[in-house]
Design a protein around this motif. Structure first.
Motif, PDB file in Angstrom:
ATOM      1  N   PHE A   1       1.662  -7.374 -14.666  1.00 19.97           N
ATOM      2  CA  PHE A   1       2.198  -7.905 -13.064  1.00 19.97           C
ATOM      3  C   PHE A   1       1.131  -9.255 -13.062  1.00 19.97           C
ATOM      4  CE2 PHE A   1       3.339  -3.269 -11.563  1.00 19.97           C
ATOM      5  CZ  PHE A   1       5.265  -3.264 -12.849  1.00 19.97           C
ATOM      6  N   TYR A   2       0.359  -9.394 -13.288  1.00 18.05           N
ATOM      7  CA  TYR A   2      -0.545 -10.218 -12.973  1.00 18.05           C
ATOM      8  C   TYR A   2      -0.687 -10.218 -11.806  1.00 18.05           C
ATOM      9  CZ  TYR A   2       1.630 -13.110 -17.279  1.00 18.05           C
ATOM     10  OH  TYR A   2       1.329 -13.249 -18.547  1.00 18.05           O
ATOM     11  N   PHE A   3      -1.341  -9.106 -11.109  1.00 20.37           N
ATOM     12  CA  PHE A   3      -1.245  -9.494  -9.749  1.00 20.37           C
ATOM     13  C   PHE A   3      -2.305  -8.104  -9.434  1.00 20.37           C
ATOM     14  CE2 PHE A   3      -0.661  -7.512  -5.578  1.00 20.37           C
ATOM     15  CZ  PHE A   3      -0.685  -8.888  -4.127  1.00 20.37           C
ATOM     16  N   LYS A   4      -3.698  -7.815  -8.546  1.00 19.28           N
ATOM     17  CA  LYS A   4      -4.315  -6.727  -8.067  1.00 19.28           C
ATOM     18  C   LYS A   4      -4.338  -6.891  -6.643  1.00 19.28           C
ATOM     19  CE  LYS A   4      -7.454  -8.221 -11.199  1.00 19.28           C
ATOM     20  NZ  LYS A   4      -8.675  -8.216 -11.359  1.00 19.28           N
ATOM     21  N   LEU A   5      -4.533  -6.208  -5.830  1.00 21.28           N
ATOM     22  CA  LEU A   5      -4.519  -6.202  -4.465  1.00 21.28           C
ATOM     23  C   LEU A   5      -5.764  -4.965  -4.081  1.00 21.28           C
ATOM     24  CD1 LEU A   5      -3.716  -7.602  -1.854  1.00 21.28           C
ATOM     25  CD2 LEU A   5      -2.706  -6.203  -1.468  1.00 21.28           C
ATOM     26  N   ASP A   6      -6.600  -5.056  -2.884  1.00 20.59           N
ATOM     27  CA  ASP A   6      -7.723  -3.585  -2.923  1.00 20.59           C
ATOM     28  C   ASP A   6      -6.825  -3.269  -2.225  1.00 20.59           C
ATOM     29  OD1 ASP A   6      -9.666  -5.113  -4.191  1.00 20.59           O
ATOM     30  OD2 ASP A   6     -10.629  -5.885  -2.305  1.00 20.59           O
ATOM     31  N   VAL A   7      -7.427  -1.916  -2.325  1.00 17.98           N
ATOM     32  CA  VAL A   7      -7.044  -0.802  -1.098  1.00 17.98           C
ATOM     33  C   VAL A   7      -8.789  -0.527  -1.114  1.00 17.98           C
ATOM     34  CG1 VAL A   7      -6.063   1.817  -1.586  1.00 17.98           C
ATOM     35  CG2 VAL A   7      -5.577  -0.049  -3.510  1.00 17.98           C
ATOM     36  N   VAL A   8      -8.124  -0.392   0.745  1.00 18.52           N
ATOM     37  CA  VAL A   8      -9.524   0.015   2.204  1.00 18.52           C
ATOM     38  C   VAL A   8      -9.279   1.218   2.233  1.00 18.52           C
ATOM     39  CG1 VAL A   8     -11.215  -1.854   3.697  1.00 18.52           C
ATOM     40  CG2 VAL A   8      -9.433  -2.654   1.969  1.00 18.52           C
ATOM     41  N   PRO A   9     -10.425   1.976   2.336  1.00 13.43           N
ATOM     42  CA  PRO A   9     -10.578   3.056   4.065  1.00 13.43           C
ATOM     43  C   PRO A   9     -10.311   2.350   5.303  1.00 13.43           C
ATOM     44  CG  PRO A   9     -12.019   3.135   2.381  1.00 13.43           C
ATOM     45  CD  PRO A   9     -11.839   1.508   1.900  1.00 13.43           C
ATOM     46  N   GLY A  10      -9.087   3.132   5.838  1.00 17.53           N
ATOM     47  CA  GLY A  10      -9.090   2.347   6.845  1.00 17.53           C
ATOM     48  C   GLY A  10      -8.123   0.717   7.766  1.00 17.53           C
ATOM     49  N   ARG A  11      -7.192   1.441   6.316  1.00 21.64           N
ATOM     50  CA  ARG A  11      -6.315  -0.359   6.019  1.00 21.64           C
ATOM     51  C   ARG A  11      -5.069  -0.081   5.184  1.00 21.64           C
ATOM     52  NH1 ARG A  11      -8.105  -6.946   5.598  1.00 21.64           N
ATOM     53  NH2 ARG A  11      -5.931  -6.907   5.576  1.00 21.64           N
ATOM     54  N   VAL A  12      -4.299  -0.492   5.956  1.00 25.55           N
ATOM     55  CA  VAL A  12      -3.445  -0.639   5.195  1.00 25.55           C
ATOM     56  C   VAL A  12      -2.644  -1.634   4.314  1.00 25.55           C
ATOM     57  CG1 VAL A  12      -0.753   0.234   5.299  1.00 25.55           C
ATOM     58  CG2 VAL A  12      -1.373   1.495   6.433  1.00 25.55           C
ATOM     59  N   ASN A  13      -2.911  -2.279   3.008  1.00 23.05           N
ATOM     60  CA  ASN A  13      -2.763  -3.322   2.350  1.00 23.05           C
ATOM     61  C   ASN A  13      -1.297  -3.596   2.078  1.00 23.05           C
ATOM     62  OD1 ASN A  13      -5.198  -5.048   2.888  1.00 23.05           O
ATOM     63  ND2 ASN A  13      -6.150  -4.464   1.256  1.00 23.05           N
TER      64      ASN A  13
END
Length: 275
Positions: free
Chosen positions: A189-201
C-alpha cells in the motif's frame, strides 16, 4: 568531462523515467513491491524524485572528485596547487545548496503526505485496527454484510491474525492501541501510520488489486515485535462478505476486549488518572 557528466545524467533520468510502481521487476520498481492501493502514486512519485536527486548529486560529486584527481595530480615538478581559503562564494554554495535540497525534499514530502492522507467523504467500509502487545485485532464495523452486526478477528503472537479487504472499495482505518506505540504497515500500500495509545489515527485507502500481502508493525514495540505480522487478503466483494459471515457464524460478533482497552492508556483509568 562536462559533456560526459551530462550524458550520464541524461541516461540516468531517461532510465528512471521508464520505471513504474507496477513494473515486472524490482529494478523497474526501484526496489518497491508492486503497488496495491489508490494512494500509491504520490509515494511512488516522491520515491522516484528521490532517486533522481540522489543520482544528480552523485554525478556532480563524483565528477568533481575525478576532475580534482586528474587536474591536480602530482606532477614531476612537485608543485603544490594553489590553496583556496576563505572563499566566500564557495562557502556560501556549500551552505545554501544543502538547504535548498532539503527544502525541496520537504515540500514534496508534505505534498505527497497530504495527498495520501486525504479523506474519502463516505468510505464504503470501516475497519478498527487495534495494535497491542503483541498482536493485531481487526474490528469490521460492517453492518450490511452480516445482518446488522459488526464482527472481529484477533490473533496471538503464536497465531497471527488476518485482515480481509474488498478490492476497489474504499476503506477507513481507525488505529488504536492500549499499551505501546505500534505502526500499521502494508508495504504494497506504500503507506504506514503510527498506532498511538490514547489517540485515534485514521486514514482512507482503496485496495486496487487482489492478492495476499504481509502486513507488519514498523515500530520497535518490544519483546515480540517480530511477531507483529498479519496477512492481508484483498478479495472480491462476494468473498469479503462470505468471510464476514464466517466470523459471525463462529461467534466473533461485536468488538474484542482489546478494542475497549484501546480507548484508554494502560495504567490510567477512564478519567485519565492513575488507577
Amino acid at each position: 568531462m562536462g559533456r560526459m557528466k551530462l550524458a550520464i545524467l541524461a541516461f540516468a533520468v531517461v532510465t528512471l523515467s521508464a520505471c513504474s510502481p507496477k513494473g515486472k521487476t524490482d529494478l523497474e520498481r526501484l526496489g518497491l513491491p508492486v503497488a496495491g492501493s489508490d494512494r500509491s502514486q504520490p509515494m511512488w512519485e516522491l520515491w522516484l524524485g528521490g532517486w533522481i536527486a540522489v543520482l544528480v548529486v552523485f554525478v556532480l560529486v563524483f565528477g568533481l572528485i575525478v576532475y580534482a584527481m586528474i587536474r591536480y595530480r602530482r606532477r614531476s615538478d612537485d608543485e603544490v596547487p594553489v590553496q583556496i581559503r576563505y572563499n566566500l562564494p564557495i562557502e556560501a554554495l556549500y551552505t545554501f545548496a544543502p538547504v535548498i535540497i532539503v527544502a525541496v525534499f520537504f515540500f514534496h514530502t508534505v505534498t505527497s503526505q497530504n495527498e495520501m492522507l486525504e479523506k474519502v467523504k463516505n468510505p464504503d467500509h470501516t475497519v478498527e485496527v487495534v495494535g497491542s502487545k503483541w498482536q493485531w485485532g481487526f474490528n469490521y464495523l460492517e453492518e450490511s454484510a452480516v445482518a446488522g452486526d459488526s464482527v472481529f478477528e484477533q490473533g496471538t503472537p503464536e497465531d497471527p491474525t488476518e485482515l480481509w479487504l474488498p478490492v476497489d472499495e474504499s476503506v477507513r482505518f481507525d488505529l488504536k492501541s492500549p499499551d505501546v506505540i505500534h505502526s500499521f504497515w502494508v508495504p504494497e500500500f506504500y503507506f504506514k501510520l503510527d498506532v498511538v495509545p490514547g489517540r485515534v489515527n485514521s486514514f482512507d485507502m482503496t485496495p486496487t488489486r487482489e492478492g495476499v500481502f504481509t502486513g507488519r508493525c514498523a515500530e520497535l514495540c518490544g519483546l515480540y515485535h517480530s511477531r507483529m505480522i498479519f496477512k492481508v487478503h484483498v478479495v472480491s466483494r462476494a468473498e469479503y462478505d462470505a468471510h464476514l459471515n464466517e466470523l459471525k457464524d463462529a461467534g466473533d460478533i461485536g468488538r474484542p476486549v482489546g478494542a475497549k482497552e484501546a480507548d484508554t492508556i494502560a495504567g490510567l483509568n477512564e478519567d485519565g488518572e492513575e488507577g
